[in-house]
Structures are given as C-alpha cells and as structure tokens.
Design a protein around this motif. Structure first.
Motif, PDB file in Angstrom:
ATOM      1  N   SER A   1      59.751  56.513  26.845  1.00 24.77           N
ATOM      2  CA  SER A   1      58.974  56.274  25.631  1.00 24.77           C
ATOM      3  C   SER A   1      59.068  57.447  24.665  1.00 24.77           C
ATOM      4  CB  SER A   1      57.508  56.000  25.972  1.00 24.77           C
ATOM      5  OG  SER A   1      56.951  57.127  26.606  1.00 24.77           O
ATOM      6  N   GLN A   2      59.338  58.639  25.183  1.00 26.90           N
ATOM      7  CA  GLN A   2      59.397  59.806  24.305  1.00 26.90           C
ATOM      8  C   GLN A   2      60.616  59.722  23.373  1.00 26.90           C
ATOM      9  OE1 GLN A   2      58.731  63.410  26.360  1.00 26.90           O
ATOM     10  NE2 GLN A   2      58.185  64.508  24.518  1.00 26.90           N
ATOM     11  N   THR A   3      61.748  59.261  23.871  1.00 26.00           N
ATOM     12  CA  THR A   3      62.923  59.138  23.019  1.00 26.00           C
ATOM     13  C   THR A   3      62.701  58.092  21.935  1.00 26.00           C
ATOM     14  OG1 THR A   3      63.911  57.595  24.569  1.00 26.00           O
ATOM     15  CG2 THR A   3      64.575  59.876  24.782  1.00 26.00           C
ATOM     16  N   LYS A   4      62.001  57.031  22.276  1.00 27.28           N
ATOM     17  CA  LYS A   4      61.683  56.009  21.276  1.00 27.28           C
ATOM     18  C   LYS A   4      60.806  56.597  20.174  1.00 27.28           C
ATOM     19  CE  LYS A   4      61.968  51.554  23.649  1.00 27.28           C
ATOM     20  NZ  LYS A   4      61.200  50.419  24.135  1.00 27.28           N
ATOM     21  N   ASN A   5      59.807  57.364  20.557  1.00 27.07           N
ATOM     22  CA  ASN A   5      58.910  57.977  19.577  1.00 27.07           C
ATOM     23  C   ASN A   5      59.680  58.908  18.646  1.00 27.07           C
ATOM     24  OD1 ASN A   5      56.724  56.652  20.623  1.00 27.07           O
ATOM     25  ND2 ASN A   5      56.020  58.364  21.879  1.00 27.07           N
ATOM     26  N   ASN A   6      60.613  59.673  19.205  1.00 27.43           N
ATOM     27  CA  ASN A   6      61.397  60.597  18.391  1.00 27.43           C
ATOM     28  C   ASN A   6      62.268  59.843  17.387  1.00 27.43           C
ATOM     29  OD1 ASN A   6      60.315  62.774  19.707  1.00 27.43           O
ATOM     30  ND2 ASN A   6      62.052  63.084  21.086  1.00 27.43           N
ATOM     31  N   GLN A   7      62.812  58.712  17.793  1.00 29.36           N
ATOM     32  CA  GLN A   7      63.677  57.944  16.902  1.00 29.36           C
ATOM     33  C   GLN A   7      62.887  57.340  15.742  1.00 29.36           C
ATOM     34  OE1 GLN A   7      65.509  55.190  19.554  1.00 29.36           O
ATOM     35  NE2 GLN A   7      67.187  56.542  20.102  1.00 29.36           N
ATOM     36  N   THR A   8      61.719  56.800  16.032  1.00 27.00           N
ATOM     37  CA  THR A   8      60.969  56.089  14.994  1.00 27.00           C
ATOM     38  C   THR A   8      60.187  57.047  14.097  1.00 27.00           C
ATOM     39  OG1 THR A   8      59.177  55.743  16.550  1.00 27.00           O
ATOM     40  CG2 THR A   8      60.762  53.953  16.299  1.00 27.00           C
TER      41      THR A   8
ATOM     42  N   GLY B   1      61.100  59.695  12.650  1.00 23.43           N
ATOM     43  CA  GLY B   1      61.887  60.217  11.535  1.00 23.43           C
ATOM     44  C   GLY B   1      62.019  59.236  10.385  1.00 23.43           C
ATOM     45  N   ILE B   2      61.614  57.988  10.577  1.00 21.44           N
ATOM     46  CA  ILE B   2      61.775  56.952   9.545  1.00 21.44           C
ATOM     47  C   ILE B   2      60.420  56.629   8.922  1.00 21.44           C
ATOM     48  CG2 ILE B   2      62.586  54.600   9.068  1.00 21.44           C
ATOM     49  CD1 ILE B   2      64.240  54.827  11.677  1.00 21.44           C
ATOM     50  N   PRO B   3      60.286  56.824   7.603  1.00 22.14           N
ATOM     51  CA  PRO B   3      59.022  56.441   6.940  1.00 22.14           C
ATOM     52  C   PRO B   3      58.776  54.939   7.065  1.00 22.14           C
ATOM     53  CG  PRO B   3      60.410  57.733   5.469  1.00 22.14           C
ATOM     54  CD  PRO B   3      61.240  57.398   6.678  1.00 22.14           C
ATOM     55  N   GLN B   4      57.502  54.549   7.085  1.00 19.81           N
ATOM     56  CA  GLN B   4      57.145  53.149   7.293  1.00 19.81           C
ATOM     57  C   GLN B   4      57.717  52.255   6.197  1.00 19.81           C
ATOM     58  OE1 GLN B   4      55.609  52.004  10.070  1.00 19.81           O
ATOM     59  NE2 GLN B   4      56.129  49.998   9.272  1.00 19.81           N
TER      60      GLN B   4
ATOM     61  N   GLN C   1      60.344  52.633   4.510  1.00 22.33           N
ATOM     62  CA  GLN C   1      61.790  52.502   4.629  1.00 22.33           C
ATOM     63  C   GLN C   1      62.153  51.468   5.681  1.00 22.33           C
ATOM     64  OE1 GLN C   1      63.626  56.303   5.025  1.00 22.33           O
ATOM     65  NE2 GLN C   1      65.616  55.594   4.361  1.00 22.33           N
ATOM     66  N   SER C   2      61.438  51.487   6.806  1.00 20.65           N
ATOM     67  CA  SER C   2      61.724  50.500   7.846  1.00 20.65           C
ATOM     68  C   SER C   2      61.336  49.104   7.365  1.00 20.65           C
ATOM     69  CB  SER C   2      61.012  50.851   9.148  1.00 20.65           C
ATOM     70  OG  SER C   2      59.619  50.818   8.995  1.00 20.65           O
ATOM     71  N   ASN C   3      60.264  49.007   6.589  1.00 23.29           N
ATOM     72  CA  ASN C   3      59.872  47.707   6.028  1.00 23.29           C
ATOM     73  C   ASN C   3      60.936  47.201   5.070  1.00 23.29           C
ATOM     74  OD1 ASN C   3      57.492  47.693   7.439  1.00 23.29           O
ATOM     75  ND2 ASN C   3      56.236  48.419   5.752  1.00 23.29           N
ATOM     76  N   LYS C   4      61.497  48.105   4.264  1.00 21.09           N
ATOM     77  CA  LYS C   4      62.539  47.717   3.317  1.00 21.09           C
ATOM     78  C   LYS C   4      63.770  47.222   4.065  1.00 21.09           C
ATOM     79  CE  LYS C   4      65.095  49.487  -0.636  1.00 21.09           C
ATOM     80  NZ  LYS C   4      64.634  48.940  -1.890  1.00 21.09           N
ATOM     81  N   MET C   5      64.126  47.907   5.156  1.00 25.48           N
ATOM     82  CA  MET C   5      65.272  47.472   5.956  1.00 25.48           C
ATOM     83  C   MET C   5      65.033  46.088   6.541  1.00 25.48           C
ATOM     84  SD  MET C   5      67.914  49.349   5.941  1.00 25.48           S
ATOM     85  CE  MET C   5      68.722  48.507   7.290  1.00 25.48           C
ATOM     86  N   LYS C   6      63.820  45.860   7.047  1.00 27.80           N
ATOM     87  CA  LYS C   6      63.500  44.547   7.622  1.00 27.80           C
ATOM     88  C   LYS C   6      63.647  43.454   6.574  1.00 27.80           C
ATOM     89  CE  LYS C   6      60.307  46.314  11.073  1.00 27.80           C
ATOM     90  NZ  LYS C   6      58.907  46.544  11.362  1.00 27.80           N
TER      91      LYS C   6
END
Length: 43
Positions: free
Chosen positions: A2-9, A11-14, A16-21
C-alpha cells in the motif's frame, strides 16, 4: 504494497487525475460511436 500505491498517487493533483478520467471517458465514447457506426454499415 500500500505504501508504493500512496507514493504514486500523492504526486498527482486531484484535478489532474479527474481531467485524465474525463479525457479517457471522452475517447472511449468516440471509439464506441465509430464501432456502432461500423456495425450499422455492415448490416
């Protein structure tokens, strides 16, 4: 794990991820329109 997942997400502003979706959703809608048009053309 779970720590690697937290590190990946983290770095991405909310926004920006919404725009990608939304971009991905728009692309898939376009693809499906083309697929449906091809199906109708074949029939």
């Amino acid at each position: 794990m779970s720590q690697t997942k937290n590190n990946q997400t983290s770095g991405i502003p909310q926004w920006q991820s919404n725009k990608m979706k939304s971009l991905i959703t728009e692309r898939w809608q376009e693809v499906w329109e083309i697929v449906e048009a091809r199906k109708k053309a074949k029939d």
